[in-house]
Design an enzyme around this catalytic site. Sequence first.
Site, PDB file in Angstrom:
ATOM      1  N   HIS A 180       0.843  -1.206   0.000  1.00 42.50           N
ATOM      2  CA  HIS A 180       0.000   0.000   0.000  1.00 42.50           C
ATOM      3  C   HIS A 180       0.879   1.258   0.000  1.00 42.50           C
ATOM      4  O   HIS A 180       0.626   2.209  -0.738  1.00 42.50           O
ATOM      5  CB  HIS A 180      -0.906   0.035   1.236  1.00 42.50           C
ATOM      6  CG  HIS A 180      -1.914  -1.052   1.296  1.00 42.50           C
ATOM      7  ND1 HIS A 180      -2.086  -1.835   2.426  1.00 42.50           N
ATOM      8  CD2 HIS A 180      -2.812  -1.508   0.386  1.00 42.50           C
ATOM      9  CE1 HIS A 180      -3.060  -2.705   2.209  1.00 42.50           C
ATOM     10  NE2 HIS A 180      -3.512  -2.540   0.967  1.00 42.50           N
TER      11      HIS A 180
ATOM     12  N   LYS B  14     -17.032  -6.946   7.333  1.00 42.15           N
ATOM     13  CA  LYS B  14     -15.658  -7.441   7.445  1.00 42.15           C
ATOM     14  C   LYS B  14     -15.232  -7.498   8.900  1.00 42.15           C
ATOM     15  O   LYS B  14     -15.407  -6.536   9.646  1.00 42.15           O
ATOM     16  CB  LYS B  14     -14.696  -6.527   6.678  1.00 42.15           C
ATOM     17  CG  LYS B  14     -14.633  -6.791   5.201  1.00 42.15           C
ATOM     18  CD  LYS B  14     -13.413  -6.108   4.603  1.00 42.15           C
ATOM     19  CE  LYS B  14     -13.227  -6.549   3.169  1.00 42.15           C
ATOM     20  NZ  LYS B  14     -12.032  -5.952   2.586  1.00 42.15           N
TER      21      LYS B  14
ATOM     22  N   ARG C  40      -2.285  -6.873  -7.967  1.00 40.70           N
ATOM     23  CA  ARG C  40      -1.218  -7.843  -7.729  1.00 40.70           C
ATOM     24  C   ARG C  40      -1.308  -9.012  -8.702  1.00 40.70           C
ATOM     25  O   ARG C  40      -0.293  -9.561  -9.106  1.00 40.70           O
ATOM     26  CB  ARG C  40      -1.296  -8.389  -6.291  1.00 40.70           C
ATOM     27  CG  ARG C  40      -0.976  -7.366  -5.232  1.00 40.70           C
ATOM     28  CD  ARG C  40      -1.136  -7.898  -3.811  1.00 40.70           C
ATOM     29  NE  ARG C  40      -2.530  -8.264  -3.570  1.00 40.70           N
ATOM     30  CZ  ARG C  40      -2.939  -9.480  -3.223  1.00 40.70           C
ATOM     31  NH1 ARG C  40      -2.092 -10.448  -3.022  1.00 40.70           N
ATOM     32  NH2 ARG C  40      -4.216  -9.726  -3.046  1.00 40.70           N
TER      33      ARG C  40
ATOM     34  N   SER D 298      -3.138  -7.820   2.794  1.00 40.89           N
ATOM     35  CA  SER D 298      -3.581  -7.616   4.172  1.00 40.89           C
ATOM     36  C   SER D 298      -4.156  -8.901   4.755  1.00 40.89           C
ATOM     37  O   SER D 298      -3.969  -9.190   5.935  1.00 40.89           O
ATOM     38  CB  SER D 298      -4.633  -6.499   4.227  1.00 40.89           C
ATOM     39  OG  SER D 298      -4.040  -5.258   3.944  1.00 40.89           O
TER      40      SER D 298
END
Length: 152
Positions: free
Chosen positions: A18, A42, A91, A128
């Site tokens: 990040h 979440k 990614r 993460s």
Amino acid sequence: MKRIALFPGTFDPFTIGHQSLVTRGLALVDEIIISIGINDKKLTYYSLEKRLDAISKLYKNEPRVRVVSYNSLTVDFAREVGAQFVLRGIRTVNDFEYEKSIADINRKLSGLETFILFTEPEHTHISSSIVRELLRYGKDISLFVPKETELY
């Protein structure tokens, strides 16, 4: 006109991947607003306050970066803060499909443009989710988060 980009995410935790995206994004815009989305669905490891504090401390000497939280659609929050762009990182190929769909919807709803930066090769394995898993099992995460965030 000032070019402002939102960098939305949960950032639980904020990783060196990040951080790299923010650094590279600052070469493209005048300001980046790191926007921590509040998502009650979440289950986060760190509290919202801890994430806001850690990322704010990381960028305390960078006036072109703001760190805020929001609890609305990204397009609505972008309009509220005057952002014209969304910054996202990719990614993998799987990330591309997801990010493209969101970017298309955001543009259709509001004209908000998304620009995507490819993650640097040395950071593609960092997410993460993986870092949270390491935390849950008591592993050292210092290789994956900015040292200045003091999260480990």
